[in-house]
Scaffold this active site. Structure first.
Site, PDB file in Angstrom:
ATOM      1  N   ARG A  56       0.177 -14.986   1.656  1.00 33.36           N
ATOM      2  CA  ARG A  56       0.619 -14.609   0.297  1.00 33.36           C
ATOM      3  C   ARG A  56       2.130 -14.746   0.167  1.00 33.36           C
ATOM      4  NH1 ARG A  56      -3.725 -14.721   0.654  1.00 33.36           N
ATOM      5  NH2 ARG A  56      -3.154 -16.664  -0.329  1.00 33.36           N
ATOM      6  N   HIS A 104       2.373  -0.344  -6.184  1.00 28.04           N
ATOM      7  CA  HIS A 104       1.495  -0.700  -5.063  1.00 28.04           C
ATOM      8  C   HIS A 104       2.230  -1.377  -3.914  1.00 28.04           C
ATOM      9  CE1 HIS A 104      -2.250  -0.590  -7.926  1.00 28.04           C
ATOM     10  NE2 HIS A 104      -1.819   0.595  -7.578  1.00 28.04           N
TER      11      HIS A 104
END
Ligand code: OAD
Length: 233
Positions: A56, A104
């Protein structure tokens, strides 16, 4: 200046080329979200999780903020803007948003598993492999293993309280690109004061209370429309 509080989810970054979580049937980059974003998943297979987030990170370095990210920066000329994001990417910061609170966690950060306050921004010389390539057993200069600085399912959300404080001071509250299913983030909407104007931009919007002004468009088009509405008032 009025307080404009903007809560963003994965749809905000979709047009930059970052895959959302739930649009493709609960799979995220071919993985079950719970395998790669839960504390149980991390306990079961930390190697998979490190590899997943390293991929990612590489992807994030290849993408750019989109017109919607820049549009929110534009609104800082007219409003006192705070962005609360569920996204772990750094596209709001790279676009130039001054105030970004990550609910988050942050993809480009890792932290010591022994001392939680040792947080490293990647790439980082204090890590054995600078933390960005494919090594799965990254350790820091103290010999401690690190983990993604990401809030997994099953963990508490340390920035939720400051996020609620911001939401409760909003004159205008805007939600962009989220399914509004992951709590506590989804609950932020309820913290906006009763008199606040509320907008929700999403091409496939979730059911929301009737006082919410829904703009059923992609983030780039929806933010352009929002700018028109807010600056013409
Ligand atoms: P989801 O993937 O659940 O939802 C993406 C939302 O973006 C959907 O409502 C889509 O309709 C919308 N969308 C898709 N393309 C869009 C576009 N171009 N412009 C605007 N909206 C678009 O993502 P989130 O709701 O953000 O948590 O997911 C919440 C959390 O679940 C994430 O933060 C993550 C995940 O597990 C953690 O990592 C802890």
């Amino acid at each position: 200046m009025k307080n404009l509080v903007i809560s963003t989810g994965a749809g905000m970054s979709a047009e930059s080329g970052i895959t959302t979580f739930r649009d493709a049937g609960g799979l995220w980059e071919n993985h079950n979200v719970m395998d790669v974003a839960s504390d149980e998943g991390f306990a079961r297979n930390p190697a998979l999780i490190h590899q997943f987030y390293n991929e990612r990170r590489k992807q994030l370095l290849e993408v750019k903020p989109n017109a919607a990210h820049y549009g929110l920066v534009e609104l800082e000329k007219y409003f006192n803007v705070n962005v609360i994001t569920q996204n772990v990417d750094d596209l709001h910061e790279r676009a130039g948003s001054a105030n970004v609170l990550h609910l988050h966690g942050e993809l480009m950060k890792v932290r010591s598993m022994r001392y939680e306050d040792r947080v490293y921004t990647l790439p980082c010389d204090e890590l054995s492999d600078r933390g960005i390539e494919t090594s799965v057993d990254t350790i820091d200069a103290y010999g401690d293993h690190v983990r993604p600085h990401i809030v997994f399912f099953g963990e508490s959300v340390p920035n939720f309280d400051p996020a609620c404080r911001l939401a409760s001071q909003a004159d205008i509250f805007v939600v962009i690109g989220t399914t509004l299913v992951v709590y506590p983030a989804a609950a932020l909407l309820q913290y906006a004061p009763a008199g606040a104007e509320v907008y929700y931009i999403d091409p496939n919007p979730a059911a929301v209370p009737s006082h919410v002004h829904v703009i059923a468009k992609k983030a780039t088009e929806g933010v352009a429309e929002l700018i028109q509405i807010l600056t013409q008032k």
